[in-house]
Scaffold this active site. Structure first.
Site, short mmCIF file in Angstrom:
data_model
loop_
_atom_site.label_atom_id
_atom_site.label_comp_id
_atom_site.label_asym_id
_atom_site.label_seq_id
_atom_site.Cartn_x
_atom_site.Cartn_y
_atom_site.Cartn_z
N SER B 157 2.12 3.59 5.31
CA SER B 157 3.42 4.15 4.95
C SER B 157 3.98 4.97 6.13
CB SER B 157 3.27 4.99 3.68
OG SER B 157 4.51 5.27 3.11
N ASP B 322 4.54 -4.36 -3.24
CA ASP B 322 5.12 -3.14 -2.67
C ASP B 322 6.62 -3.36 -2.52
OD1 ASP B 322 5.92 -0.97 -1.14
OD2 ASP B 322 4.36 -1.20 0.38
N HIS B 355 3.33 0.08 -3.74
CA HIS B 355 3.14 0.72 -2.42
C HIS B 355 1.79 1.43 -2.34
CE1 HIS B 355 4.38 2.42 1.35
NE2 HIS B 355 4.31 3.66 0.92
#
EC number: 2.3.1.46
Lengths: 200, 382
Positions: B157, B322, B355
């Site tokens: 991320s 995601d 995610h």
């Protein structure tokens, strides 16, 4: 480790130091072999279960679906683009061939020959879809959706002005025989072509 | 609380402190006269200092990536699934370093620490730091540890963006970059989510323009709402459905506005526990850093031009479910690297966790991750 003979044929066609793209690279055997000769590039593979083998072989592997084409690559960005034993499983083989000739100076295409006499015999006399060593699956479960013969492939190349620079036709043991040399479309089980855009 | 520590955990760990007295100039133009980084390390640095790996944390992360601070810890560090002996980032081979980013709220200099120039808590006056600033501060940490080149810089991320920035701006200082569930810049939708989160925080009456510490209060509602929103975007519809469905807490519909569905109860719990452990000003700052990240901006939006300096070999991984940073966003990174002719591999992992999948021990993910790291270890002769 000795390479499968059709991969050896492909390898022999690629000069040292070339930049290659191997479409449907599987566990990376061919690229690993080529890298030892200073040949660099990427493998494309849809199935990431083979990635650990690729990574151990030290090759760069990109997960990709060949049916989407090669839009991530710029025109003429590789010396050789290799498609071995995968053309027949592609939704639009003509589109992928076009893509191969767009991003590569040369294309190396290997496919099972549907014009082999056993296929003809099974379909013509047996009346059923052929099953052989190079086409081992039944019609309802085969990944191969666009089978062609040597004649068909050469016709497609001619129509698209792809120049055939090299051709190797072998049997299921990847050996060539006098009969294959005489009548490749009847006796050859696997064909490998080296092609180039006439325009380029 | 674990009765005994798992054998594949790094075990009991304690943070370290690096205090830097040299001023650090930030992208925003302001200068930090001095700063502190809190960090943890796992494994042993080898004699030639070639086995160090940097872990970059995500939005609400910190330096506690693996192991336990004490036996009463309810949970281990945030990336326990990947860091430890025999795990993907194998501490038998690697010396793992994870700092709390500048602007964080876990001890590194940030809105909750004292501004040496005023003697007051920085609060909202703490300058906004960028991903590039983080890389620069982490490079100072590397210098201090004697690490001239990381074997790998790894992050998911916002952490993946830091790994990418490292590869671009300090190419000689890392051999490998692992960029997981990331994007080369935020989309308008991503920025929109961040803006809703910031608006929730800023519109809390207890926010006091960020000076809540001076008012002896906390914008609990706002920060809690921001976390709820974030949490929803980190999960997938499928994962949420599997975990909670439409299950009712009391078994029957109450025809009221109280907490009835299990998912409501879960979100409220997540948000209230987050408020206790995270600072609102840091949340505002981190989301802004995310919004600003865009290495292609200086190159006329040509990402492959921005990638040109990269020499690190790179592994990019994404997750099918995601939707915050979808596989297509990772492919933007991959395709730009391919155009630039860089050494990159890319795997899209089948996962239904959204995610957050990058934090989970998904077998295929860990297999590819481990194999890659084993190759890194082999390369530096570990």
């Amino acid at each position: 480790m000795t390479l499968r003979l059709d991969l050896q044929i492909i390898s022999d066609w690629i000069p040292d130091g070339s930049r290659v793209l191997d479409l449907g690279c599987g566990n990376g055997t061919l690229l690993n072999h080529l890298q030892q000769r200073g040949i660099t590039g990427y493998g494309l593979e849809i199935d990431n279960s083979k990635f650990p083998d690729c990574l151990r072989a030290g090759i760069q592997v990109i997960q990709a679906d060949l049916d989407d084409g090669l839009r991530q690559f710029a025109d003429h960005s590789f010396d050789y683009v290799i498609l071995s034993q995968t053309l027949q499983a592609i939704k639009r083989p003509d589109f992928l061939l076009h893509e191969i000739m767009r991003v590569g100076q040369h294309g190396i295409i290997g496919f099972p020959n549907f014009g082999h006499w056993r296929c003809r015999l099974q379909l013509g006399l047996g009346g059923h879809m052929p099953v052989s060593k190079s086409l081992p699956n039944a019609w309802f479960e085969t990944p191969n959706i666009h089978l062609c013969t040597i004649k068909d492939f050469e016709k497609l190349c001619a129509a698209n002005r792809y120049n055939v620079l090299g051709r190797s036709v072998v049997n299921h043991a990847y050996k060539d025989t006098p009969a294959i040399r005489l009548l490749p479309n009847l006796f050859g089980e696997t064909a490998v072509y080296l092609i180039q855009n006439i325009a380029s | 609380m674990p009765d005994s520590l798992p054998a594949d955990s790094v075990g009991i760990v304690a943070p370290h402190t690096l205090h830097v007295k040299t001023p650090l100039t930030l992208d925003c133009g302001r200068t930090l006269p001095e700063f502190t980084l809190i960090y943890e390390t796992y494994g042993q640095l080898n004699a030639d200092k070639s086995n160090a790996v940097l872990i970059c944390h995500a939005l609400s992360g910190d330096h506690h990536a693996a192991g336990y601070h004490d036996l009463d810890d309810r949970k281990p560090g945030w990336w326990e699934s990947a860091i430890g002996p025999g795990k993907a980032i194998d501490t038998n081979h690697f010396f793992v370093v994870c700092p709390n980013n500048l602007g964080g709220c876990k001890g590194s200099t940030g809105p909750t620490t004292i501004n040496p120039e005023t003697g007051q808590v920085y609060g909202p006056d703490f300058p906004i730091v960028t991903v590039n600033d983080w890389v620069n501060s982490q490079a100072i940490l590397a210098d201090t540890l004697g690490v001239s080149q990381w074997a790998a810089v790894i992050g998911g991320s916002l952490g993946g963006m830091q790994a990418l920035q490292w590869a671009i701006s300090l190419p000689n200082r890392l051999r490998h970059a692992l960029i997981i569930a990331a994007a080369p810049k935020l989309s308008a939708q991503n920025i929109a989510f961040n803006e809703v989160a910031r608006t929730a925080i800023k519109s809390d009456p207890d926010f006091h323009d960020g000076h809540y510490a001076a008012h002896n209060t906390l914008p609990r509602q706002g920060l809690g709402l921001a976390r709820m929103l974030g949490h929803i975007t980190y999960l997938s519809d499928e994962a949420m459905g599997q975990k909670f469905g439409r299950e009712l807490r009391s078994g029957a519909i109450q025809y009221g506005y109280g907490v009835e569905f299990q998912i409501e109860s879960y979100l409220r719990y997540q948000s209230s526990s987050f408020v206790e452990r995270f600072d609102a000003n840091t949340y505002l700052l981190m989301t802004k850093s995310l919004d600003y990240f865009d290495p292609a901006k200086a190159f006329n939006d040509d990402l492959s031009a921005a990638m040109q300096p990269i020499t690190a070999k790179t592994l990019v991984m994404s997750f099918t479910s995601d939707w915050r940073f979808s596989p297509l966003r990772s492919l933007e990174i991959v395709n730009a690297m391919l155009t630039a002719g860089k050494q990159v591999s890319y795997a899209e992992i089948e996962a239904n966790q959204g995610h957050d999948a990058f934090l989970m021990p998904i077998p295929r993910y860990m297999e590819i991750f481990s194999t890659y790291m084993q190759q890194v270890a082999r390369e530096v002769n570990l």
